[in-house]
Design an enzyme around this catalytic site. Sequence first.
Site, PDB file in Angstrom:
ATOM      1  CD  GLU A  65     -18.357  27.943  28.170  1.00  0.00           C
ATOM      2  OE1 GLU A  65     -18.875  27.552  27.553  1.00  0.00           O
ATOM      3  OE2 GLU A  65     -16.903  27.657  29.035  1.00  0.00           O
ATOM      4  CE1 TYR A  75     -20.350  27.840  16.756  1.00  0.00           C
ATOM      5  CE2 TYR A  75     -22.454  28.767  17.237  1.00  0.00           C
ATOM      6  CZ  TYR A  75     -21.505  28.483  17.419  1.00  0.00           C
ATOM      7  OH  TYR A  75     -20.968  27.822  18.980  1.00  0.00           O
ATOM      8  NE  ARG A 116     -26.697  28.750  18.422  1.00  0.00           N
ATOM      9  CZ  ARG A 116     -25.978  27.859  17.424  1.00  0.00           C
ATOM     10  NH1 ARG A 116     -25.956  28.419  15.913  1.00  0.00           N
ATOM     11  NH2 ARG A 116     -25.535  27.265  17.375  1.00  0.00           N
ATOM     12  CB  CYS A 162     -20.110  20.971  -7.608  1.00  0.00           C
ATOM     13  SG  CYS A 162     -19.738  22.484  -8.862  1.00  0.00           S
ATOM     14  CD  GLU A 163     -21.286  18.448  -2.831  1.00  0.00           C
ATOM     15  OE1 GLU A 163     -22.344  17.858  -2.418  1.00  0.00           O
ATOM     16  OE2 GLU A 163     -20.115  18.609  -2.881  1.00  0.00           O
ATOM     17  NE  ARG A 212     -25.392  28.235  12.326  1.00  0.00           N
ATOM     18  CZ  ARG A 212     -26.091  28.062  12.197  1.00  0.00           C
ATOM     19  NH1 ARG A 212     -26.969  28.676  11.179  1.00  0.00           N
ATOM     20  NH2 ARG A 212     -27.612  27.910  13.479  1.00  0.00           N
TER      21      ARG A 212
END
Length: 359
Positions: A216, A316, A219, A287-288, A256
């Site tokens: 699997e 992702y 990515r 806003c972070e 991420r």
Amino acid sequence: LGFARHLAQLGLGVDVASRGELIVARRAGFPSMQVHLHGNNKSRQELENALRWGLQAIVVDSLEELDLLEEIAAHQAIPARVWLRVNPNVDVDTHPYRRTALASSKFGLPIEDGQAAQAIRRLSSSSWLELTGLHCHIGSQIFDPGPYRRAIEIVFALARAENFAPRDFSPGGGWGVRYTTADPPDDPEPWVEAISAAVVEQCRRLDWPLPRLVLEPGRWLVARAGVALYSVGAIKTALDGTRIVAIDGGMADNIRPALYQAGYTALAAARPEAPSAGKATLVGKFCESGDVLIPEVELPDLKRDDVLAVPVSGAYQLSMASNYNLAARPAVLWLDNGITKIIQERELAENSDWWVAAG
Ligand SMILES: Cc1ncc(COP(=O)(O)O)c(C=O)c1O
């Protein structure tokens, strides 16, 4: 959906981890026998949908879920193939948020305390559920095959103790991808070789037929296929002298770096060879303070509207995107041998329910 269709045409199988992913896999044309349902907290509806579609396997993650699935399968009179996701308690060298088989992990049935063995025994007397496989997934962004070998030894020791020769075996995914030059090489050959050799060795020793091996490497397959393009907006110098370059995206389209300090690099799309004008911090527009795409990156002189390319953005990233600050998600283009297609339209705030609801 457009991307899933391409993957289905390649003949790949697919893990789904929600009802939404199940529906997309189905619409994309994946045959049900190439789909398996994962998740540590599947809903009744997800289990019912999976039963009705007749997947390759529903990957049971806990004893509680095993009871629930048995109850639903009996009630609907639909038999199902089941794999067990077992937790071999193997540590891996990656960010803590990407370790999935530790003693405290939320995923899988622990082996050491007997829960996995109990599940195998319960399944051996189940009227509706057929145990066809064992699965483990130890984490992501792993560049060392060693932990996979250890996990396989542990899972096969469980299988041997329970005298259960799996028809399917999946050691999960997680093989690393080289996002920046700080990452090791990511040739998958050592991973595939180590896994197949370990499985062959275990089966020879036990005189068992070889299981069908399901890998699997989500990515690894798709990360490099994606390049994110951003427009440069405000550029400023912070009080401490840091060159701050802001782009028209950030943590809403790529969570991420904020979530687990994922590393990326960036270059001017129209001038990839342009010499560096020094280090910069690439920030988003949300806003972070944690909305930093790349904390430190060499960039040429830039001005508003220059386009920056961030390679290795195919995994992702958009699948984790949100509408934070009511940002509209970007378009997705498919490029294939000089042909460009829009596979996902740019979201428009004006067309969205939340915009309409806000009047
Ligand atoms: C069960 C399972 N398989 C495979 C993967 C894919 O991992 P990666 O994309 O890092 O290879 C994940 C990721 O969380 C997973 O939970």
